[in-house]
Design a protein around this motif. Structure first.
Motif, PDB file in Angstrom:
ATOM      1  N   CYS A 127       0.872  -1.286   0.175  1.00 52.10           N
ATOM      2  CA  CYS A 127       0.094  -0.177   0.126  1.00 52.10           C
ATOM      3  C   CYS A 127       0.854   1.258  -0.047  1.00 52.10           C
ATOM      4  O   CYS A 127       0.326   2.263  -0.781  1.00 52.10           O
ATOM      5  CB  CYS A 127      -0.904   0.041   1.099  1.00 52.10           C
ATOM      6  SG  CYS A 127      -2.437  -0.976   1.118  1.00 52.10           S
ATOM      7  N   TRP A 128       1.990   1.205   0.772  1.00 48.37           N
ATOM      8  CA  TRP A 128       2.791   2.502   0.833  1.00 48.37           C
ATOM      9  C   TRP A 128       4.055   2.576  -0.175  1.00 48.37           C
ATOM     10  O   TRP A 128       4.375   3.838  -0.101  1.00 48.37           O
ATOM     11  CB  TRP A 128       3.412   2.593   2.198  1.00 48.37           C
ATOM     12  CG  TRP A 128       1.871   3.227   3.045  1.00 48.37           C
ATOM     13  CD1 TRP A 128       1.406   2.345   4.004  1.00 48.37           C
ATOM     14  CD2 TRP A 128       1.459   4.361   3.415  1.00 48.37           C
ATOM     15  NE1 TRP A 128       0.638   3.085   4.815  1.00 48.37           N
ATOM     16  CE2 TRP A 128       0.427   4.409   4.407  1.00 48.37           C
ATOM     17  CE3 TRP A 128       1.684   5.454   2.465  1.00 48.37           C
ATOM     18  CZ2 TRP A 128      -0.287   5.515   4.580  1.00 48.37           C
ATOM     19  CZ3 TRP A 128       0.831   6.683   2.861  1.00 48.37           C
ATOM     20  CH2 TRP A 128      -0.187   6.672   3.825  1.00 48.37           C
ATOM     21  N   THR A 129       4.537   1.527  -0.519  1.00 47.40           N
ATOM     22  CA  THR A 129       5.765   1.570  -1.441  1.00 47.40           C
ATOM     23  C   THR A 129       5.363   2.537  -2.688  1.00 47.40           C
ATOM     24  O   THR A 129       6.222   3.513  -2.722  1.00 47.40           O
ATOM     25  CB  THR A 129       5.979   0.408  -1.957  1.00 47.40           C
ATOM     26  OG1 THR A 129       6.434  -0.584  -0.891  1.00 47.40           O
ATOM     27  CG2 THR A 129       7.246   0.366  -2.973  1.00 47.40           C
ATOM     28  N   PRO A 130       4.184   2.624  -3.315  1.00 44.81           N
ATOM     29  CA  PRO A 130       4.111   3.286  -4.564  1.00 44.81           C
ATOM     30  C   PRO A 130       3.976   4.832  -4.306  1.00 44.81           C
ATOM     31  O   PRO A 130       4.477   5.631  -4.987  1.00 44.81           O
ATOM     32  CB  PRO A 130       2.566   2.864  -4.932  1.00 44.81           C
ATOM     33  CG  PRO A 130       2.619   1.461  -4.655  1.00 44.81           C
ATOM     34  CD  PRO A 130       3.106   1.352  -3.321  1.00 44.81           C
ATOM     35  N   PHE A 131       3.423   5.169  -3.013  1.00 47.68           N
ATOM     36  CA  PHE A 131       3.461   6.538  -2.560  1.00 47.68           C
ATOM     37  C   PHE A 131       4.801   7.172  -2.090  1.00 47.68           C
ATOM     38  O   PHE A 131       5.062   8.345  -2.715  1.00 47.68           O
ATOM     39  CB  PHE A 131       2.423   6.439  -1.291  1.00 47.68           C
ATOM     40  CG  PHE A 131       2.638   7.774  -0.486  1.00 47.68           C
ATOM     41  CD1 PHE A 131       1.799   8.694  -0.821  1.00 47.68           C
ATOM     42  CD2 PHE A 131       3.404   8.415   0.412  1.00 47.68           C
ATOM     43  CE1 PHE A 131       1.568  10.027  -0.008  1.00 47.68           C
ATOM     44  CE2 PHE A 131       3.535   9.270   1.108  1.00 47.68           C
ATOM     45  CZ  PHE A 131       2.539  10.473   0.735  1.00 47.68           C
ATOM     46  N   PHE A 132       5.697   6.343  -1.487  1.00 46.80           N
ATOM     47  CA  PHE A 132       7.111   7.109  -1.466  1.00 46.80           C
ATOM     48  C   PHE A 132       7.946   7.008  -2.621  1.00 46.80           C
ATOM     49  O   PHE A 132       8.880   7.805  -2.751  1.00 46.80           O
ATOM     50  CB  PHE A 132       7.901   6.303  -0.084  1.00 46.80           C
ATOM     51  CG  PHE A 132       7.127   6.461   1.284  1.00 46.80           C
ATOM     52  CD1 PHE A 132       7.443   7.500   1.963  1.00 46.80           C
ATOM     53  CD2 PHE A 132       6.216   5.481   1.767  1.00 46.80           C
ATOM     54  CE1 PHE A 132       6.882   7.757   2.896  1.00 46.80           C
ATOM     55  CE2 PHE A 132       5.710   5.926   3.013  1.00 46.80           C
ATOM     56  CZ  PHE A 132       6.032   6.852   3.796  1.00 46.80           C
ATOM     57  N   VAL A 133       7.582   6.080  -3.206  1.00 47.91           N
ATOM     58  CA  VAL A 133       8.545   6.047  -4.681  1.00 47.91           C
ATOM     59  C   VAL A 133       8.061   7.169  -5.622  1.00 47.91           C
ATOM     60  O   VAL A 133       8.884   8.014  -6.211  1.00 47.91           O
ATOM     61  CB  VAL A 133       8.227   4.609  -5.444  1.00 47.91           C
ATOM     62  CG1 VAL A 133       8.793   4.699  -6.711  1.00 47.91           C
ATOM     63  CG2 VAL A 133       8.911   3.625  -4.523  1.00 47.91           C
ATOM     64  N   VAL A 134       6.756   7.568  -5.609  1.00 49.47           N
ATOM     65  CA  VAL A 134       6.372   8.486  -6.636  1.00 49.47           C
ATOM     66  C   VAL A 134       6.720   9.893  -5.982  1.00 49.47           C
ATOM     67  O   VAL A 134       7.344  10.697  -6.887  1.00 49.47           O
ATOM     68  CB  VAL A 134       4.751   8.464  -6.561  1.00 49.47           C
ATOM     69  CG1 VAL A 134       4.330   9.752  -7.272  1.00 49.47           C
ATOM     70  CG2 VAL A 134       4.294   7.164  -7.306  1.00 49.47           C
ATOM     71  N   HIS A 135       6.720  10.044  -4.713  1.00 49.42           N
ATOM     72  CA  HIS A 135       7.085  11.411  -4.132  1.00 49.42           C
ATOM     73  C   HIS A 135       8.510  11.599  -4.258  1.00 49.42           C
ATOM     74  O   HIS A 135       8.958  12.572  -4.697  1.00 49.42           O
ATOM     75  CB  HIS A 135       6.556  11.502  -2.887  1.00 49.42           C
ATOM     76  CG  HIS A 135       5.134  12.114  -2.497  1.00 49.42           C
ATOM     77  ND1 HIS A 135       4.078  10.968  -2.899  1.00 49.42           N
ATOM     78  CD2 HIS A 135       4.476  13.174  -2.234  1.00 49.42           C
ATOM     79  CE1 HIS A 135       3.145  11.593  -2.556  1.00 49.42           C
ATOM     80  NE2 HIS A 135       3.294  12.943  -2.443  1.00 49.42           N
ATOM     81  N   VAL A 136       9.362  10.437  -3.920  1.00 48.00           N
ATOM     82  CA  VAL A 136      10.875  10.707  -3.999  1.00 48.00           C
ATOM     83  C   VAL A 136      11.182  11.005  -5.498  1.00 48.00           C
ATOM     84  O   VAL A 136      12.089  11.520  -5.917  1.00 48.00           O
ATOM     85  CB  VAL A 136      11.800   9.410  -3.249  1.00 48.00           C
ATOM     86  CG1 VAL A 136      12.977   9.465  -3.736  1.00 48.00           C
ATOM     87  CG2 VAL A 136      11.500   9.601  -2.187  1.00 48.00           C
ATOM     88  N   THR A 137      10.513  10.244  -6.716  1.00 46.52           N
ATOM     89  CA  THR A 137      10.753  10.380  -8.024  1.00 46.52           C
ATOM     90  C   THR A 137      10.592  11.792  -8.318  1.00 46.52           C
ATOM     91  O   THR A 137      11.316  12.261  -9.144  1.00 46.52           O
ATOM     92  CB  THR A 137      10.254   9.081  -8.559  1.00 46.52           C
ATOM     93  OG1 THR A 137      10.564   8.012  -8.349  1.00 46.52           O
ATOM     94  CG2 THR A 137      10.208   9.376 -10.443  1.00 46.52           C
ATOM     95  N   LYS A 138       9.560  12.382  -7.922  1.00 49.95           N
ATOM     96  CA  LYS A 138       8.965  13.642  -8.128  1.00 49.95           C
ATOM     97  C   LYS A 138      10.331  14.770  -7.860  1.00 49.95           C
ATOM     98  O   LYS A 138      10.261  15.716  -8.367  1.00 49.95           O
ATOM     99  CB  LYS A 138       7.659  13.899  -7.614  1.00 49.95           C
ATOM    100  CG  LYS A 138       7.084  15.374  -8.001  1.00 49.95           C
ATOM    101  CD  LYS A 138       5.836  15.644  -7.199  1.00 49.95           C
ATOM    102  CE  LYS A 138       5.323  17.007  -7.906  1.00 49.95           C
ATOM    103  NZ  LYS A 138       4.083  17.477  -7.019  1.00 49.95           N
ATOM    104  N   VAL A 139      10.925  14.368  -6.836  1.00 53.06           N
ATOM    105  CA  VAL A 139      11.982  15.439  -6.183  1.00 53.06           C
ATOM    106  C   VAL A 139      13.152  15.176  -7.099  1.00 53.06           C
ATOM    107  O   VAL A 139      13.623  16.211  -7.580  1.00 53.06           O
ATOM    108  CB  VAL A 139      12.124  15.126  -4.836  1.00 53.06           C
ATOM    109  CG1 VAL A 139      13.366  16.030  -4.273  1.00 53.06           C
ATOM    110  CG2 VAL A 139      10.849  15.440  -4.004  1.00 53.06           C
TER     111      VAL A 139
END
Length: 369
Positions: free
Chosen positions: A308-320
């Protein structure tokens, strides 16, 4: 003739301006209605209800049922408390913002408080999972010592540490780190890219490998203990009383070759030494069986959390870090909702994989209905 043509042109121009103004006013009145996201509102309300009811049921079950009052389940209460606070303090405001099409109208002070609670409670969930893995590791590797403590100061200290550290990770937001110069006042999000990376590392990318390593260590410890346990060891196949009787019979058989005093000495030693060994072996075996049973549920909880949470953190770090990557607001909204769904998943996991929880849930629900 010339005057009439000028009058007709003036009337046409007036009608054009009037219709443009009326169409503009109509579109201004209708545009907010077109931007409302009713699907997000309905799903948000349903998710809040599921999270609140499910986690209240978990807490009530552990607190009222004596058989569920174990050290691991007190960690589960702590994690359920984080999910409850998330449903009561974060999800209503997030659902309201999604209902408005991602717009924020409640002021930046409340936005910073929302971001602080969001980061703290999500961090508390994963830190509680890490605390459970530490506690389970101790239970597997040192079963006799762990069984003597039950819910001790060690577990209480771990639970307190999870909340203190979670507050420490989220505190920079409430102390002004989200106040940037070119802040968009119409949206509520984490504005500082440095904090996005910092919170992602502290809340996810460091705890997850540690937690997975501890679970691997636990499985390895259980496998090693099972391989070292003899298949036909009387200490694991006979009860305490039967083993004691065998010890006494063995001592009695020695009376044919030794004196009565020596036989009594042998019997006393058998009664004093053999049962202690049996009790320690049975105790270790009982704890080992209980830990293997618990290990069937906890990896599922950890796997659901990671999914549930891996996509959230991966997307936000990728955006940075990926400045040329295009991350749509829709994708951010989807991965955020997916992370929040995890708060409703855990009670379902306990019901599906733990017979004790399932029986207590059924008892409480039948009593309430």
């Amino acid at each position: 003739m010339f005057v009439d043509s000028r009058r007709r042109e003036g009337a046409a121009a007036f009608r054009h301006i009037f219709h443009v103004q009326m169409d503009g006013a109509t579109s201004d009145r209708e545009s907010p209605l077109m931007k409302y996201n009713y699907v997000a509102l309905i799903l948000g309300v349903l998710l809040i209800l599921l999270v609140v009811l499910g986690n209240i049921l978990v807490c009530v079950s552990v607190l009222t049922e004596r058989s569920l009052q174990t050290a691991t389940n007190y960690f589960i209460i702590s994690m359920s408390a984080a999910d409850l606070l998330l449903a009561l303090l974060v999800l209503p405001l997030f659902a309201y913002s999604e209902f408005l099409g991602g717009k924020w109208t409640l002021g930046m002070t409340l936005c910073d408080a929302l971001m602080t609670m969001d980061v703290m409670l999500c961090t508390a969930s994963i830190f509680n999972l890490c605390a459970i893995s530490v506690d389970r590791c101790i239970a597997v590797l040192v079963p006799l010592k762990y069984n003597q403590n039950q819910f001790s100061s060690r577990q209480l200290g771990l639970i307190a540490a999870t909340w203190v550290l979670s507050l420490g990770v989220a505190s920079p937001v409430i102390f002004g780190m989200n106040q940037v110069a070119d802040r968009d006042l119409s949206t509520c999000k984490l504005e500082d890219d440095r904090f996005v990376v910092y919170s992602s590392v502290c809340s996810f990318f460091v705890p997850c490998p540690i937690m997975l390593l501890l679970y691997f260590w636990m499985f390895w410890g259980l496998r090693r203990r099972r391989s070292r346990t003899p298949l036909k060891d009387p200490c694991h196949r006979r009860s305490f009383c039967s083993t004691l009787v065998l010890a006494l019979c063995h001592a009695k058989s020695l009376t044919d070759s030794v004196s009565d005093g020596e036989a009594r000495t042998q019997r006393r030693e058998g009664q004093r030494n053999r049962p202690k060994t049996v009790m320690r072996s049975r105790k270790a075996s009982r704890v080992s069986r209980r830990e293997r049973k618990a290990m069937k549920v906890l990896p599922v909880v950890v796997g659901a959390f990671l999914a549930c949470w891996t996509p959230f953190f991966v997307v936000h770090v990728t955006k940075v870090f990926c400045g040329w990557c295009t991350v749509s607001p829709t994708l951010i909204s989807v991965v955020t909702w997916l992370g929040y769904v995890n708060s409703a998943v855990n009670p379902v996991i306990y019901t599906a994989f733990n017979t004790a929880f399932r029986n207590v849930f059924h008892k409480i629900l039948s009593r309430w209905m």
